[in-house]
Design a protein around this motif. Structure first.
Motif, short mmCIF file in Angstrom:
data_model
loop_
_atom_site.label_atom_id
_atom_site.label_comp_id
_atom_site.label_asym_id
_atom_site.label_seq_id
_atom_site.Cartn_x
_atom_site.Cartn_y
_atom_site.Cartn_z
N GLU A 108 23.98 -35.53 -14.40
CA GLU A 108 25.09 -35.97 -14.72
C GLU A 108 25.64 -35.15 -16.07
OE1 GLU A 108 27.29 -38.47 -13.10
OE2 GLU A 108 25.23 -40.21 -11.76
N ALA A 116 9.52 -50.17 -6.18
CA ALA A 116 10.24 -51.21 -7.75
C ALA A 116 10.40 -51.88 -7.16
CB ALA A 116 11.44 -50.60 -8.44
N MET A 117 10.16 -53.36 -8.26
CA MET A 117 10.38 -54.55 -7.73
C MET A 117 11.78 -54.94 -7.55
SD MET A 117 7.34 -56.15 -7.25
CE MET A 117 8.07 -57.52 -6.74
N HIS A 174 28.00 -35.25 -8.80
CA HIS A 174 29.33 -36.34 -7.72
C HIS A 174 30.40 -35.48 -7.97
CE1 HIS A 174 27.12 -40.16 -8.06
NE2 HIS A 174 27.40 -40.03 -9.11
N ILE A 227 11.99 -46.79 -3.06
CA ILE A 227 12.64 -46.18 -3.58
C ILE A 227 13.07 -44.65 -3.35
CG2 ILE A 227 14.40 -45.60 -5.69
CD1 ILE A 227 13.29 -48.06 -6.91
N THR A 264 24.91 -41.02 -2.57
CA THR A 264 25.70 -41.87 -3.27
C THR A 264 25.22 -42.64 -4.00
OG1 THR A 264 24.30 -43.25 -1.73
CG2 THR A 264 26.54 -42.55 -0.53
N ASN A 265 25.86 -44.11 -4.53
CA ASN A 265 25.37 -44.72 -5.67
C ASN A 265 24.29 -45.14 -5.34
OD1 ASN A 265 28.79 -44.98 -6.49
ND2 ASN A 265 27.04 -43.93 -7.87
N GLY A 266 22.99 -45.17 -5.91
CA GLY A 266 21.23 -46.01 -5.42
C GLY A 266 20.77 -45.35 -5.03
N ALA A 267 21.04 -43.88 -4.54
CA ALA A 267 20.68 -42.95 -3.37
C ALA A 267 19.07 -42.88 -4.18
CB ALA A 267 21.38 -41.87 -3.06
N GLY A 268 18.63 -42.72 -5.47
CA GLY A 268 17.23 -42.37 -5.88
C GLY A 268 17.03 -40.67 -7.05
N LYS A 269 19.29 -40.68 -7.17
CA LYS A 269 18.62 -39.15 -8.24
C LYS A 269 17.83 -39.42 -9.03
CE LYS A 269 23.26 -39.72 -7.28
NZ LYS A 269 23.43 -40.63 -6.72
N THR A 270 18.15 -40.85 -9.96
CA THR A 270 17.77 -40.83 -11.49
C THR A 270 16.51 -40.89 -11.31
OG1 THR A 270 19.71 -41.70 -12.17
CG2 THR A 270 18.51 -41.65 -13.38
N THR A 271 15.77 -41.70 -10.31
CA THR A 271 14.35 -41.82 -10.60
C THR A 271 13.84 -40.84 -9.64
OG1 THR A 271 15.49 -44.08 -8.71
CG2 THR A 271 12.90 -43.63 -8.71
N1 LIG Z 1 13.84 -50.15 -12.11
C1 LIG Z 1 13.90 -50.26 -11.11
N2 LIG Z 1 13.58 -51.39 -10.99
C2 LIG Z 1 14.02 -52.01 -9.74
N3 LIG Z 1 15.19 -51.19 -8.95
C3 LIG Z 1 15.36 -49.77 -9.23
C4 LIG Z 1 14.52 -49.30 -10.04
N4 LIG Z 1 15.30 -48.03 -10.79
C5 LIG Z 1 16.03 -47.77 -10.11
N5 LIG Z 1 15.74 -49.42 -9.32
C6 LIG Z 1 16.59 -49.36 -7.81
O1 LIG Z 1 16.59 -48.03 -7.57
C7 LIG Z 1 17.66 -47.49 -5.96
C8 LIG Z 1 17.85 -45.70 -6.98
O2 LIG Z 1 18.93 -45.61 -8.25
P1 LIG Z 1 18.50 -44.91 -8.29
O3 LIG Z 1 18.95 -44.91 -10.19
O4 LIG Z 1 17.72 -43.52 -9.16
O5 LIG Z 1 20.27 -44.32 -8.21
P2 LIG Z 1 20.74 -42.89 -8.31
O6 LIG Z 1 21.06 -42.14 -6.64
O7 LIG Z 1 20.78 -42.08 -9.48
O8 LIG Z 1 22.47 -43.50 -8.80
P3 LIG Z 1 23.55 -43.18 -9.44
O9 LIG Z 1 24.00 -42.32 -8.80
O10 LIG Z 1 24.47 -45.11 -9.69
O11 LIG Z 1 23.31 -42.60 -11.11
C9 LIG Z 1 19.10 -48.19 -7.36
O12 LIG Z 1 19.20 -49.08 -5.80
C10 LIG Z 1 18.14 -48.81 -7.68
O13 LIG Z 1 18.83 -50.05 -7.93
#
Ligand SMILES: Nc1ncnc2c1ncn2[C@@H]1O[C@H](COP(=O)(O)OP(=O)(O)OP(=O)(O)O)[C@@H](O)[C@H]1O
Length: 256
Positions: free
Chosen positions: A177, A15-16, A210, A24, A43-50
């Protein structure tokens, strides 16, 4: 060995971030077998939702393969994938139609992939079945079949979302979650029902959480995601040796 349901092979999602392209998910590999119930921590931001968005088609990988029972689904749309994937979100407002009653929501979910239409007769015919299924949850949902979903408590609404997500057996259930917005008691109750429903329907499930205790208690596998990679994949046997303190170390060492 069990049949693989979903295989992610060398998945890269970018992602940008300002002017720069930021990876990611970084060459992520994962095989999910039939009947797996896998907790995903990170951790927050690890990439789980992605990771979930990549499976559902909301995110497009720049490279890699996504195979469902060996079939490449990368070109299939979100709507197409929704025929065989179910997702329950953290927010109780997602996943149910607020103005429709509990029974109407359930009937729509039951008709997934078929011609839609809410016939009153069909609705009435299904009442006993819906009431019996709702009664298994243990939070009084069975007394609210004619209540609009928007008027339910958060716990009842999440339970309804879970029931809807599993009425027609999905190939893969994605729990994002799904207990995070609930109080501790309601959350434990929904987790117990989740486990029961997964066993009942013989589902394959990936659950982001979590709650370290839930990740240890439920499921046969536990994954830890860190900075876009799977850094640990514990089997059922390895999980038995794990403690919350041991899991906590993964969060300590990855603090940035
Ligand atoms: N569309 C997007 N554009 C830019 N950055 C993105 C985008 N989607 C996700 N990111 C970045 O990718 C990383 C992973 O995000 P993601 O939401 O997958 O994390 P997560 O593990 O689900 O976090 P959380 O536990 O906080 O929900 C983060 O740094 C986020 O800012």
């Amino acid at each position: 060995m069990n049949e693989p349901i979903l295989q992610l092979k060398n998945i890269v999602v970018s992602a940008m971030a300002g002017q720069q392209v930021q990876p990611i998910l970084k060459q992520l590999n994962l095989t999910i077998y039939a009947g797996d119930f896998i907790s995903v921590l990170g951790t927050n931001g690890a990439g789980k939702t992605t990771l979930f968005n990549t499976i559902t088609g909301d995110n497009q990988p720049t490279s890699g393969q996504i195979l469902l029972r060996g079939r490449d689904i990368r070109r299939e749309s979100v709507v197409q994938r929704a025929q065989y994937l179910s997702r329950v979100f953290q927010d109780p407002k997602m996943g149910t139609a607020p103005r429709m009653t509990v029974a109407e929501n359930l009937l729509l979910a039951q008709q997934r992939g078929q011609k839609r239409g809410l016939k009153l007769r069909r609705l009435r015919q299904n009442y006993p079945r819906f009431r019996a299924m709702a009664a298994e949850i243990g939070n009084g949902l069975e007394h609210h079949l004619t209540t609009p979903a928007g008027a339910l408590s958060g716990g009842q609404r999440q339970a309804l979302s879970l029931l809807m997500a599993t009425l027609t057996t999905p190939e893969l259930l994605l729990l994002d979650e799904h207990t995070a917005a609930l109080d501790p008691r309601t959350s434990s109750q929904l987790m117990a029902y989740t486990q029961k429903r997964i066993a009942q329907q013989q589902l394959t499930c990936l659950m982001i959480t979590h709650h370290l205790a839930d990740a240890l208690k439920y499921g046969n596998r536990l994954l830890i995601l860190d900075q876009g990679k799977i850094v640990a994949d514990f089997t059922a046997v390895a999980k038995q040796q794990l403690t919350q303190a041991a899991l906590y170390q993964y969060f300590k060492t990855t603090d940035r």
